[in-house]
Design a protein around this motif. Structure first.
Motif, PDB file in Angstrom:
ATOM      1  N   GLY A  41       0.777  -1.350  -0.047  1.00 10.77           N
ATOM      2  CA  GLY A  41       0.190  -0.026   0.073  1.00 10.77           C
ATOM      3  C   GLY A  41       0.681   1.075  -0.076  1.00 10.77           C
ATOM      4  N   THR A 193      17.935  -2.041   5.622  1.00  8.53           N
ATOM      5  CA  THR A 193      16.723  -1.866   4.856  1.00  8.53           C
ATOM      6  C   THR A 193      15.731  -1.132   5.882  1.00  8.53           C
ATOM      7  OG1 THR A 193      15.293  -3.802   5.309  1.00  8.53           O
ATOM      8  CG2 THR A 193      16.709  -3.846   3.277  1.00  8.53           C
ATOM      9  N   PHE A 195      13.384  -2.172   7.241  1.00  5.46           N
ATOM     10  CA  PHE A 195      12.912  -3.219   8.307  1.00  5.46           C
ATOM     11  C   PHE A 195      13.568  -3.031   9.439  1.00  5.46           C
ATOM     12  CE2 PHE A 195      12.003  -7.567   9.416  1.00  5.46           C
ATOM     13  CZ  PHE A 195      10.653  -7.768   9.043  1.00  5.46           C
TER      14      PHE A 195
HETATM   15  N1  LIG Z   1      16.067  -6.607   6.486  1.00  7.18           N
HETATM   16  C1  LIG Z   1      16.500  -7.357   7.264  1.00  7.18           C
HETATM   17  O1  LIG Z   1      17.291  -7.394   8.172  1.00  7.18           O
HETATM   18  C2  LIG Z   1      15.589  -8.857   7.180  1.00  7.18           C
HETATM   19  C3  LIG Z   1      16.494 -10.027   7.953  1.00  7.18           C
HETATM   20  C4  LIG Z   1      15.978 -11.224   7.528  1.00  7.18           C
HETATM   21  C5  LIG Z   1      14.813 -11.535   7.138  1.00  7.18           C
HETATM   22  N2  LIG Z   1      14.355 -10.470   6.386  1.00  7.18           N
HETATM   23  C6  LIG Z   1      13.046 -10.685   5.650  1.00  7.18           C
HETATM   24  O2  LIG Z   1      13.152 -10.134   4.343  1.00  7.18           O
HETATM   25  C7  LIG Z   1      11.893  -9.872   3.888  1.00  7.18           C
HETATM   26  C8  LIG Z   1      11.887  -8.459   3.159  1.00  7.18           C
HETATM   27  O3  LIG Z   1      12.450  -7.586   3.999  1.00  7.18           O
HETATM   28  P1  LIG Z   1      12.762  -5.946   4.047  1.00  7.18           P
HETATM   29  O4  LIG Z   1      13.923  -5.802   4.860  1.00  7.18           O
HETATM   30  O5  LIG Z   1      13.220  -5.824   2.556  1.00  7.18           O
HETATM   31  O6  LIG Z   1      11.583  -5.345   4.286  1.00  7.18           O
HETATM   32  P2  LIG Z   1      11.023  -3.767   4.027  1.00  7.18           P
HETATM   33  O7  LIG Z   1      12.156  -3.004   3.584  1.00  7.18           O
HETATM   34  O8  LIG Z   1      10.314  -3.437   5.231  1.00  7.18           O
HETATM   35  O9  LIG Z   1      10.047  -4.339   2.614  1.00  7.18           O
HETATM   36  C9  LIG Z   1       8.858  -4.944   2.775  1.00  7.18           C
HETATM   37  C10 LIG Z   1       8.109  -4.962   1.560  1.00  7.18           C
HETATM   38  O10 LIG Z   1       7.062  -5.945   1.733  1.00  7.18           O
HETATM   39  C11 LIG Z   1       5.825  -5.413   1.404  1.00  7.18           C
HETATM   40  N3  LIG Z   1       4.790  -5.983   2.048  1.00  7.18           N
HETATM   41  C12 LIG Z   1       4.675  -5.820   3.395  1.00  7.18           C
HETATM   42  N4  LIG Z   1       3.501  -6.422   3.882  1.00  7.18           N
HETATM   43  C13 LIG Z   1       2.918  -6.889   2.878  1.00  7.18           C
HETATM   44  C14 LIG Z   1       1.475  -7.682   2.292  1.00  7.18           C
HETATM   45  N5  LIG Z   1       0.795  -7.990   3.533  1.00  7.18           N
HETATM   46  N6  LIG Z   1       1.273  -7.800   1.067  1.00  7.18           N
HETATM   47  C15 LIG Z   1       1.994  -7.536   0.018  1.00  7.18           C
HETATM   48  N7  LIG Z   1       3.376  -6.688   0.472  1.00  7.18           N
HETATM   49  C16 LIG Z   1       3.636  -6.560   1.638  1.00  7.18           C
HETATM   50  C17 LIG Z   1       6.166  -3.763   1.398  1.00  7.18           C
HETATM   51  O11 LIG Z   1       5.089  -3.162   0.796  1.00  7.18           O
HETATM   52  P3  LIG Z   1       4.732  -1.587   1.087  1.00  7.18           P
HETATM   53  O12 LIG Z   1       6.072  -0.896   0.663  1.00  7.18           O
HETATM   54  O13 LIG Z   1       3.723  -1.327   0.509  1.00  7.18           O
HETATM   55  O14 LIG Z   1       4.687  -1.452   2.791  1.00  7.18           O
HETATM   56  C18 LIG Z   1       7.601  -3.788   0.953  1.00  7.18           C
HETATM   57  O15 LIG Z   1       7.368  -3.759  -0.232  1.00  7.18           O
HETATM   58  C19 LIG Z   1      10.799  -9.945   4.779  1.00  7.18           C
HETATM   59  O16 LIG Z   1      10.059 -11.244   4.813  1.00  7.18           O
HETATM   60  C20 LIG Z   1      11.919  -9.799   6.415  1.00  7.18           C
HETATM   61  O17 LIG Z   1      11.202 -10.539   7.157  1.00  7.18           O
HETATM   62  C21 LIG Z   1      14.760  -8.934   6.551  1.00  7.18           C
END
Ligand SMILES: NC(=O)c1ccc[n+]([C@@H]2O[C@H](COP(=O)([O-])OP(=O)(O)OC[C@H]3O[C@@H](n4cnc5c(N)ncnc54)[C@H](OP(=O)(O)O)[C@@H]3O)[C@@H](O)[C@H]2O)c1
Length: 249
Positions: A41, A193, A195
């Motif tokens: 969103g 990120t 996150f």
């Molecule tokens: N960053 C880390 O340190 C880390 C470490 C381990 C694992 N991970 C995993 O890696 C993945 C990506 O993390 P990230 O750091 O890239 O996160 P991020 O920067 O917060 O990006 C999240 C993305 O997911 C989308 N999203 C969230 N909820 C959604 C939903 N219900 N339906 C559709 N899209 C949705 C968001 O859309 P909007 O922009 O519209 O909100 C955004 O595009 C996650 O699964 C996270 O658990 C991250």
């Protein structure tokens, strides 16, 4: 950067407009794939990312829906069916966290995290696998986390969702191996990120200290490993978890 060639391949990247998912989208586009980036969103971030990509005509599409909503996901796949479009690669990167210690965790936060991270991955994989099975080819990559393996205080919901993703990945990999579909997990450690950027600086410093490489990873570093698992050449890797964490254990 490693040279990949994904011409004639179509990929869905959930969470594909920000963070790790955005890096995967950008790397796939650079390797010639057509990509549909799904987001929840945040339209401004999605549009800004699309402009930054400067992808060719029809090479990058955005789709906004909640991956935890079965009807919305089904409608999305039906639209692709109507256009006779086939999916080769699914990267489930959409994820959220709602941290709190268990005693203070609202039930809703438990459910929401499980819903998006685990049920969302199930819904997208189920709908993709039905289609990949017909063409007997597919690559599915889910993003888990070391949190699911070692646990973190304040992340019981998140850790449970990420451990669940591993179990889901291994089970699905067995179901679809004979159809030439591989299903794997990437497990990123701390990646720079949005996150994690909202965490307090002392906490970030403590996390950095825990990592043998003494730095957070880059989304692009995770993307390169995801692209490798998405190649035809990675055919014998399935049901695996590849950790990209700078040595965190
Ligand atoms: N960053 C880390 O340190 C880390 C470490 C381990 C694992 N991970 C995993 O890696 C993945 C990506 O993390 P990230 O750091 O890239 O996160 P991020 O920067 O917060 O990006 C999240 C993305 O997911 C989308 N999203 C969230 N909820 C959604 C939903 N219900 N339906 C559709 N899209 C949705 C968001 O859309 P909007 O922009 O519209 O909100 C955004 O595009 C996650 O699964 C996270 O658990 C991250």
């Amino acid at each position: 950067m490693i040279h990949f060639d994904f011409h004639d391949r179509t990929a869905i990247v959930t969470g594909g407009t920000r963070g790790i998912g955005a890096a995967v989208t950008a790397a796939l586009l650079a390797a010639g794939a057509r990509v549909i980036a799904v987001y929840a969103g945040n339209h401004d971030a999605a549009k800004a990312f699309q402009e930054q990509c400067q992808a060719g005509d029809g090479q990058l599409e955005l789709a906004c829906f909640n991956v935890a909503n079965y009807q919305a996901a089904e409608a999305f796949f039906r639209r692709l069916d109507d256009q006779n479009r086939q999916i080769d690669i699914l990267v489930n990167s959409a994820g959220i966290r709602r941290d709190a210690i268990v005693a203070m965790m609202p039930e809703q936060d438990w459910r929401q995290v499980l819903d998006v991270n685990l049920t969302g991955a199930f819904i997208m994989a189920k709908l993709a696998v039905m289609r990949m099975s017909r063409k007997r080819y597919g690559r599915i990559i889910n993003i888990t986390s070391p949190s699911g393996r070692i646990g973190f205080e304040g992340q019981a919901n998140y850790a449970a969702s990420k451990a669940g993703q591993v179990a889901f990945t291994k089970s699905l990999a067995k179901e679809v191996a004979r159809r030439n579909i591989t299903v794997n997990c990437i497990s990123p450690g701390f990646i720079d990120t949005d996150f994690i950027s909202a965490l307090p600086e002392e906490q970030l410093a403590a996390y950095r200290e825990m990592i043998p490489k003494k730095r957070f990873g880059k989304a692009e570093e995770v993307a390169q490993a995801i692209l490798f698992l998405a190649t035809e050449e990675a055919d014998y890797i399935t049901g695996a978890v590849l950790e990209i964490s700078g040595g965190l254990s």
